[in-house]
Design an enzyme around this catalytic site. Structure first.
Site, PDB file in Angstrom:
ATOM      1  N   ASN A 271       0.865  -1.049   0.031  1.00 29.62           N
ATOM      2  CA  ASN A 271       0.117  -0.110   0.193  1.00 29.62           C
ATOM      3  C   ASN A 271       0.826   1.185   0.000  1.00 29.62           C
ATOM      4  OD1 ASN A 271       0.373  -0.962   2.440  1.00 29.62           O
ATOM      5  ND2 ASN A 271      -0.992   0.401   3.547  1.00 29.62           N
TER       6      ASN A 271
ATOM      7  N   GLU B  27       0.124   5.102   0.689  1.00 31.39           N
ATOM      8  CA  GLU B  27      -0.499   6.187   1.104  1.00 31.39           C
ATOM      9  C   GLU B  27      -0.095   7.450   0.755  1.00 31.39           C
ATOM     10  OE1 GLU B  27      -1.254   5.330   5.211  1.00 31.39           O
ATOM     11  OE2 GLU B  27      -2.394   3.549   4.963  1.00 31.39           O
TER      12      GLU B  27
ATOM     13  N   CYS C 159      -3.986   0.621  -2.614  1.00 27.74           N
ATOM     14  CA  CYS C 159      -3.904  -0.752  -2.065  1.00 27.74           C
ATOM     15  C   CYS C 159      -2.922  -1.461  -2.476  1.00 27.74           C
ATOM     16  CB  CYS C 159      -5.241  -1.529  -1.818  1.00 27.74           C
ATOM     17  SG  CYS C 159      -6.738  -0.729  -1.087  1.00 27.74           S
TER      18      CYS C 159
ATOM     19  N   GLU D  82      -2.936  -4.536  -3.132  1.00 26.24           N
ATOM     20  CA  GLU D  82      -3.248  -5.277  -4.278  1.00 26.24           C
ATOM     21  C   GLU D  82      -3.122  -4.628  -5.584  1.00 26.24           C
ATOM     22  OE1 GLU D  82      -4.943  -4.819  -1.376  1.00 26.24           O
ATOM     23  OE2 GLU D  82      -5.727  -6.693  -0.691  1.00 26.24           O
TER      24      GLU D  82
ATOM     25  N   CYS E 254     -10.059  -4.917   0.327  1.00 24.66           N
ATOM     26  CA  CYS E 254     -11.236  -4.163   0.478  1.00 24.66           C
ATOM     27  C   CYS E 254     -12.046  -4.401  -0.900  1.00 24.66           C
ATOM     28  CB  CYS E 254     -10.912  -2.693   0.303  1.00 24.66           C
ATOM     29  SG  CYS E 254     -10.232  -1.951  -1.258  1.00 24.66           S
TER      30      CYS E 254
ATOM     31  N   CYS F 265     -10.691  -3.583  -4.343  1.00 30.94           N
ATOM     32  CA  CYS F 265      -9.677  -4.530  -4.724  1.00 30.94           C
ATOM     33  C   CYS F 265     -10.159  -6.036  -5.130  1.00 30.94           C
ATOM     34  CB  CYS F 265      -8.569  -4.650  -3.596  1.00 30.94           C
ATOM     35  SG  CYS F 265      -7.538  -3.423  -3.655  1.00 30.94           S
TER      36      CYS F 265
END
Ligand code: THU
Length: 132
Positions: free
Chosen positions: A40, A42, A51, A53, A84, A87
């Site tokens: 991830n 940010e 993310c 993924e 999530c 994803c």
């Protein structure tokens, strides 16, 4: 140690997660056997974060691969981290329903599921058939 697990744990160390302090690592096996990883990333503008993924999928596609055959996601969470909603849709774009997805904690707890279990009723291209 399993190749995907090792790759996901290693890339997780590179996560850029200064806002959530929640580092995630993802590893995908592509159809030719190559393993692609992502973490991830940010951003101070929070919605711009991505993310793990999504990063792994981008790496796979950039390398010219278009099919996921297995996935592994790991985080330092109390229970296995689940992809999530967004994803799940991203993974479904490149993997069939029977693709094995292992969700894990850094402590070694693993939960195995499939893409179909993660995203029942996925929106697919066929939904757009016949639209004028
Ligand atoms: N996150 C992932 O990278 N993958 C998941 O499967 C769950 C959540 C990230 C996004 C954000 O950087 C942090 O975890 C907290 O939500």
């Amino acid at each position: 140690m399993d190749e995907l697990k090792q790759a996901a744990l290693a890339v997780r160390e590179n996560a850029h997660a200064p806002y959530s302090n929640f580092k995630v690592g993802a590893a995908l096996r592509a159809a030719d056997g190559t393993v692609f990883v992502g973490c991830n990333v940010e951003n101070v503008a929070y919605p711009e974060g991505t993310c793990a993924e999504a990063g792994a999928i981008a790496a796979m596609v950039a390398a010219g691969q278009g099919k996921i055959t297995e996935a592994y996601v790991v985080a330092g969470s109390p229970m296995p981290v689940t992809p999530c909603g967004g994803c799940r849709q991203k993974l479904a774009e490149f993997g069939s329903g029977d693709v094995r997805v292992t969700m894990a904690t850094t402590g070694g707890v693993e939960q195995v599921t499939t893409l179909a279990e993660l995203l029942p009723g996925a929106f697919v291209a066929a939904h757009m058939d016949g639209d004028a």
